[in-house]
Structure formats: structure tokens, C-alpha cells
Enzyme design. Structure first.
Site, PDB file in Angstrom:
ATOM      1  N   TRP A 103       0.991  -1.155   0.085  1.00  0.00           N
ATOM      2  CA  TRP A 103       0.023  -0.024  -0.094  1.00  0.00           C
ATOM      3  C   TRP A 103       0.898   1.387   0.121  1.00  0.00           C
ATOM      4  O   TRP A 103       0.587   2.202  -0.702  1.00  0.00           O
ATOM      5  CB  TRP A 103      -1.007  -0.113   1.082  1.00  0.00           C
ATOM      6  CG  TRP A 103      -1.806  -1.163   1.217  1.00  0.00           C
ATOM      7  CD1 TRP A 103      -2.163  -2.305   2.147  1.00  0.00           C
ATOM      8  CD2 TRP A 103      -2.950  -1.413   0.212  1.00  0.00           C
ATOM      9  NE1 TRP A 103      -3.214  -2.984   1.778  1.00  0.00           N
ATOM     10  CE2 TRP A 103      -3.612  -2.560   0.608  1.00  0.00           C
ATOM     11  CE3 TRP A 103      -3.375  -0.455  -0.871  1.00  0.00           C
ATOM     12  CZ2 TRP A 103      -4.915  -3.067  -0.036  1.00  0.00           C
ATOM     13  CZ3 TRP A 103      -4.414  -1.236  -1.822  1.00  0.00           C
ATOM     14  CH2 TRP A 103      -4.953  -2.271  -1.358  1.00  0.00           C
ATOM     15  N   ASP A 173      -1.431   6.961   6.321  1.00  0.00           N
ATOM     16  CA  ASP A 173      -2.656   5.998   5.756  1.00  0.00           C
ATOM     17  C   ASP A 173      -2.700   5.144   7.181  1.00  0.00           C
ATOM     18  O   ASP A 173      -2.003   4.185   7.480  1.00  0.00           O
ATOM     19  CB  ASP A 173      -2.081   5.195   4.714  1.00  0.00           C
ATOM     20  CG  ASP A 173      -3.053   4.076   4.344  1.00  0.00           C
ATOM     21  OD1 ASP A 173      -4.229   3.738   5.229  1.00  0.00           O
ATOM     22  OD2 ASP A 173      -3.062   3.397   3.344  1.00  0.00           O
ATOM     23  N   LYS A 197     -12.012  -1.706   7.392  1.00  0.00           N
ATOM     24  CA  LYS A 197     -11.239  -2.359   8.241  1.00  0.00           C
ATOM     25  C   LYS A 197     -11.781  -2.405   9.703  1.00  0.00           C
ATOM     26  O   LYS A 197     -11.775  -3.261  10.133  1.00  0.00           O
ATOM     27  CB  LYS A 197      -9.829  -1.877   8.103  1.00  0.00           C
ATOM     28  CG  LYS A 197      -9.114  -1.626   6.800  1.00  0.00           C
ATOM     29  CD  LYS A 197      -8.949  -3.238   6.029  1.00  0.00           C
ATOM     30  CE  LYS A 197      -8.691  -3.014   4.597  1.00  0.00           C
ATOM     31  NZ  LYS A 197      -7.709  -2.178   4.116  1.00  0.00           N
TER      32      LYS A 197
HETATM   33  C1  LIG Z   1      -7.185  -2.010   2.576  1.00  0.00           C
HETATM   34  C2  LIG Z   1      -6.081  -0.847   2.627  1.00  0.00           C
HETATM   35  C3  LIG Z   1      -5.906   0.167   1.775  1.00  0.00           C
HETATM   36  C4  LIG Z   1      -6.910   0.167   0.371  1.00  0.00           C
HETATM   37  O1  LIG Z   1      -8.043   0.516   0.814  1.00  0.00           O
HETATM   38  P1  LIG Z   1      -9.335   0.949   0.054  1.00  0.00           P
HETATM   39  O2  LIG Z   1     -10.346   1.688   0.942  1.00  0.00           O
HETATM   40  O3  LIG Z   1      -9.800  -0.502  -0.648  1.00  0.00           O
HETATM   41  O4  LIG Z   1      -8.810   1.807  -1.244  1.00  0.00           O
HETATM   42  C5  LIG Z   1      -5.041   1.064   1.714  1.00  0.00           C
HETATM   43  N1  LIG Z   1      -3.981   1.126   2.680  1.00  0.00           N
HETATM   44  C6  LIG Z   1      -4.027   0.132   3.676  1.00  0.00           C
HETATM   45  C7  LIG Z   1      -3.152   0.247   4.674  1.00  0.00           C
HETATM   46  C8  LIG Z   1      -5.158  -0.735   3.897  1.00  0.00           C
HETATM   47  O5  LIG Z   1      -5.223  -1.649   4.688  1.00  0.00           O
END
Ligand SMILES: *Cc1c(COP(=O)(O)O)cnc(C)c1O
Length: 361
Positions: A103, A173, A197
Site C-alpha cells: 500500500w 494511511d 477495516k
Molecule cells: C485496505 C487498505 C488500503 C486500500 O483501501 P481501499 O479503501 O480499498 O482503497 C490502503 N491502505 C491500507 C493500509 C489498507 O489496509
């Protein structure tokens, strides 16, 4: 409860049962309106109260200061990989990224379309098994921001410290760690997280941004991708993901009722601690992530034999312990134990692991 399973999916993932119950109960008639949130105008008084309560409760939970905006957006964490550089590269056009997984790598590559991006540190050579140590002197002092991925969902690592970036704003993030532990919002210029999540159904992205970080986007940034559009519109420039915001609000209420993030963090440390302790003591399993960098939310482990790993995942599924397969890019096993995973689910997993170990050593 009926035939509900313990769902260890990395996302979308389990929601608290009491929130699902409430949502089910209110789906025909929300608060005497004679309709569900899904059918309701986002401009209605009833929905205004839902979104305002959600924001207030999130501010309480995370102790978000008044000089930060809270935004409820769409597009997932992935759209933030683009919006962050499109909005924040307004001064020097430079940003520094730490690459601790797939990511983080995607975020850095996307940002490179918009400016001068430098990867300051990466743990790629170890298949992202640890978090690099960095200090303020590692970053360019004129960078517009530094970007980190706080919890690396795929590899099961998490920053054990918040990097010191001097005067350069830090962006993170927080998708797979938001609301799982206390995080000092004041250390960050911007925090973003996809909701699926640890907060709500997919379709909602939470952005927490310091007020002085908004308003510097170049004129050619599309109106929808400019944070200012959403801060001025109070997350209602256009139709927001109303249902997701409602569920998120219910999750926030539950967390506050349960004692806030201090309690949540204690419980998460206990859950992850039991699982890692079992893995450490076992002869069959090992966890590739460096010990001090281990995630509280995503516990990655392997037997060392890919065929045995596959059998583990299949036999666990038979026992109602589902979605234990590792990410398709690395294989092995991954137990995502977000807030809504009860301690009992972790204990059942450990009991199964022990049984499987006894049968296969
Ligand atoms: C799941 C995840 C993403 C992607 O998220 P989306 O909402 O599907 O775009 C990005 N960064 C991390 C750390 C993730 O766990």
C-alpha cells in the site's frame, strides 16, 4: 448469533454484533421517520443529526483538536493516494515517503505523478518484515510532507514509534489501525483511513486534516478532489455515503460506551499478545514480522510449508474460523483481529492452532 462465524478477513471485516443488531432494527423505520437511512435525504434534519453526532463522537474518541477538520468521503484509501499529493504538493512540490509494504508503495508511485517524490527508506529487501528507523535529518527540510503507512495490513507490521519529521507535516494511511489504539492526532498534518477495516461497511473514507493544510491545491485540481470543497461543504458537497456514516456513528457510540480507545487498546494488546505468545512458543508456526514492529490488528504467520498452510486455512474454515489465508501476494496465514473480533474468537483460533500443530508435527 445463529450460524455466524469468526471472520478473520483483512477487510471488509467483522462489525460489532450490537451495531448490526441496531442497524437491522432501524432499517424499516429510523427514529420514527418511517424510512431507513438508506432512503433518506442527506439534507434532512434527521440525517444532519446522524452525521454531526458521528463527527462529534469520532472527535471525542480520537481526541481530535478543533484546528482539524474531520471529513467523511468516498473513494477508499486508494483515492487518498492521489488526493494527498494533488492537494499538498503546493509549495516545494517535494514529498518523502517511507515504503513499508504494497500500500505504501502504491501511495508513493501515485504521488510521483504529481511531484518530486523520494523514497527515504524501504523494507522491501526483507519482504517488508520490519519498519525502518528514521529520524528528522533523513527527510528533506523543504518537503511539503512525509508519508507513512502506520499499519501494514498485508505484512502484519506497525510503526512502534511516530517518526520525527521536524517541521515537515506527517501524513499517514491509518486504514487498518484507526480506532484500534490511541494515536496522537497532533503529530500528524493529515490522517486518512478506509472505513471497511475497523469502522463501517466499505464506501466511506475518513480524513482528518489540520486546517492550515487545506486550501493550497493548484487551480487545475478537479473540484471533487480538492479537500477545500469538502471542508466548505461539511462532507456534503454532494451526496455522502449516508448508510456507511450511520453505521460508523453507531460503531463510535459503542466504542465510547465501552470505555474509549484506552480500553480498546488494552483489549487489542491482550488479544494480539496471546496470539503472538502462542506462535512464539510453538514448534510449527512462526511470525515473519520483526518482534517490535508487530501489528496489533493483522497477525501474519506461516508453517514454512505452503501446502500445510493451505490445509490449515481449509481445516480452520470447517471449524467456523474463516478468511485466515494470507494476502495473495505472500501466502501463509493472516488473522485480522480488528476491534470487533471478540477475545473468544482469538482463543478459539489458538485452540485450533494447537490442535493442528499436535496433528501435524
Ligand atoms: C485496505 C487498505 C488500503 C486500500 O483501501 P481501499 O479503501 O480499498 O482503497 C490502503 N491502505 C491500507 C493500509 C489498507 O489496509
Amino acid at each position: 448469533m445463529g450460524n455466524r462465524v469468526y471472520n478473520f478477513s483483512a477487510g471488509p471485516s467483522m462489525l460489532p454484533l450490537e451495531v448490526i443488531d441496531t442497524a437491522a432494527r432501524e432499517i424499516l423505520d429510523f427514529d420514527g421517520s418511517g424510512m431507513s437511512i438508506m432512503e433518506m435525504s442527506h439534507r434532512s434534519k434527521t440525517f444532519s443529526r446522524v452525521i454531526e453526532d458521528a463527527e462529534r463522537n469520532l472527535r471525542t474518541l480520537m481526541d481530535i483538536p478543533d484546528d482539524y477538520y474531520v471529513l467523511f468521503l468516498q473513494g477508499g484509501a486508494t483515492l487518498q493516494f492521489s488526493m494527498v499529493p494533488m492537494n499538498l504538493l503546493g509549495k516545494s512540490g517535494k514529498a518523502d515517503y517511507i515504503v513499508t509494504g504494497a500500500w505504501a508503495d502504491k501511495a508513493a508511485k501515485e504521488a510521483a505523478k504529481f511531484g518530486d517524490i523520494r523514497v527515504v527508506a524501504s523494507s522491501k529487501e526483507s519482504n517488508y518484515a520490519y519498519i525502518p528507523k528514521v529520524e528528522a535529518a533523513d527527510f528533506r527540510s523543504d518537503a511539503d510532507y512525509v508519508h507513512i503507512t502506520y499499519n501494514n495490513t498485508i505484512y502484519g507490521t506497525r510503526y512502534p514509534y511516530i517518526p520525527d519529521t521536524g517541521d515537515v507535516p506527517l501524513v499517514t494511511d491509518l486504514s487498518s489501525a484507526i480506532l484500534s489504539e490511541r494515536v496522537d492526532v497532533r503529530r500528524f498534518g493529515l490522517i486518512y483511513a478506509g472505513a471497511q477495516k475497523n469502522i463501517a461497511p466499505a464506501g466511506l473514507t475518513v480524513v482528518i486534516v489540520r486546517k492550515d493544510m487545506v486550501g493550497g491545491a493548484p487551480a487545475n485540481v478537479p473540484v471533487y478532489l480538492d479537500y477545500k470543497t469538502h471542508t466548505e461543504g461539511a462532507s456534503m458537497y454532494n451526496t455522502p455515503p449516508a448508510w456507511c456514516i450511520y453505521v460508523a456513528g453507531e460503531v463510535f457510540k459503542t466504542l465510547i460506551k465501552d470505555g474509549g480507545l484506552e480500553t480498546v487498546e488494552r483489549r487489542n494488546r491482550a488479544k494480539a499478545g496471546r496470539l503472538y505468545a502462542y506462535i512464539e512458543g510453538s514448534k510449527l508456526y512462526s511470525a515473519p514480522a520483526a518482534e517490535i514492529d508487530r501489528s496489533l490488528m493483522n497477525v501474519v504467520f506461516v508453517t514454512g510449508d505452503p501446502a500445510l498452510d493451505k490445509r490449515f486455512v481449509a481445516e480452520a474454515r470447517e471449524e467456523g474460523l474463516v478468511e485466515l489465508g494470507g494476502h495473495r501476494s505472500i501466502g501463509g496465514m493472516r488473522a485480522s483481529i480488528y476491534n470487533a473480533m471478540p477475545e473468544e474468537g482469538v482463543d478459539k483460533l489458538i485452540a485450533f492452532m494447537k490442535k493442528f500443530e499436535d496433528a501435524n508435527l
